[in-house]
Design a protein around this motif. Sequence first.
Motif, PDB file in Angstrom:
ATOM      1  N   SER A  63      50.772 -58.356  13.641  1.00  0.00           N
ATOM      2  CA  SER A  63      50.593 -57.023  14.219  1.00  0.00           C
ATOM      3  C   SER A  63      49.656 -57.070  15.423  1.00  0.00           C
ATOM      4  O   SER A  63      49.916 -56.422  16.446  1.00  0.00           O
ATOM      5  N   ASN A  66      51.515 -58.700  18.339  1.00  0.00           N
ATOM      6  CA  ASN A  66      52.531 -57.772  18.849  1.00  0.00           C
ATOM      7  C   ASN A  66      51.900 -56.689  19.713  1.00  0.00           C
ATOM      8  O   ASN A  66      52.433 -56.334  20.770  1.00  0.00           O
ATOM      9  N   GLU A  69      50.893 -58.202  23.016  1.00  0.00           N
ATOM     10  CA  GLU A  69      52.048 -58.352  23.898  1.00  0.00           C
ATOM     11  C   GLU A  69      52.472 -57.004  24.477  1.00  0.00           C
ATOM     12  O   GLU A  69      52.807 -56.906  25.666  1.00  0.00           O
ATOM     13  N   LEU A  88      51.958 -66.333  20.448  1.00  0.00           N
ATOM     14  CA  LEU A  88      53.154 -66.023  19.657  1.00  0.00           C
ATOM     15  C   LEU A  88      53.799 -67.298  19.119  1.00  0.00           C
ATOM     16  O   LEU A  88      54.210 -67.352  17.963  1.00  0.00           O
ATOM     17  N   VAL A 140      56.438 -51.366  20.352  1.00  0.00           N
ATOM     18  CA  VAL A 140      56.637 -52.321  19.260  1.00  0.00           C
ATOM     19  C   VAL A 140      57.661 -51.784  18.267  1.00  0.00           C
ATOM     20  O   VAL A 140      58.552 -52.522  17.809  1.00  0.00           O
ATOM     21  N   GLU A 143      61.149 -52.107  19.761  1.00  0.00           N
ATOM     22  CA  GLU A 143      61.612 -53.501  19.712  1.00  0.00           C
ATOM     23  C   GLU A 143      62.065 -53.861  18.299  1.00  0.00           C
ATOM     24  O   GLU A 143      63.071 -54.533  18.116  1.00  0.00           O
ATOM     25  N   TYR A 144      61.321 -53.402  17.312  1.00  0.00           N
ATOM     26  CA  TYR A 144      61.678 -53.674  15.922  1.00  0.00           C
ATOM     27  C   TYR A 144      62.974 -52.955  15.544  1.00  0.00           C
ATOM     28  O   TYR A 144      63.848 -53.528  14.892  1.00  0.00           O
ATOM     29  N   MET A 149      62.967 -58.461  18.237  1.00  0.00           N
ATOM     30  CA  MET A 149      61.878 -59.364  17.882  1.00  0.00           C
ATOM     31  C   MET A 149      62.440 -60.649  17.302  1.00  0.00           C
ATOM     32  O   MET A 149      63.436 -60.637  16.588  1.00  0.00           O
TER      33      MET A 149
END
Length: 157
Positions: A63, A66, A69, A88, A140, A143-144, A149
């Motif tokens: 987390s 992420n 990023e 990463l 995030v 993206e998930y 991811m």
Amino acid sequence: MRKRSKYRPKHVLLNPVGFVLENISPVASHASFMLDLKIKNHGAMDSLTKGKAKHTDIDMLISMVNMTEAFSRLGFGKDYSDVVRDGLQALRDVGKRGAATGNFVLKAHEMNALNTVMELHDAQMDVVTLKDMDAAIALVREEYRLRKMTPIVEKNT
């Protein structure tokens, strides 16, 4: 049975000016929140360096990386994209070994990469606002949701 209505009432802000002022305040001004977050992140890293990390510790570090990023993509620390990429990759390598053996153990270069990412995350948290944090969390989650991811362990099907 009745047909469900598409109408959804919107949330009414009781104090819109306070909401705006809260969004532009830096995250660092919320000292108790920042202290809790740093304790959790650094505690997870500490247990990983000692070889006592559990899945919850790895989840905490995932987390954190992420969010780092996402902040980098939003323009906070854009110059450090190689640091985020190395962090990463180090986390993926540790996760793969941990999923295979059940024991999360760091190598020296992975520890260095994760420590550098953690320093970058702490620096980002000192300068971002709550609005920026909300945008990073939304990035995030998107993206998930879109499954963009990269998973740590590839499934063989």
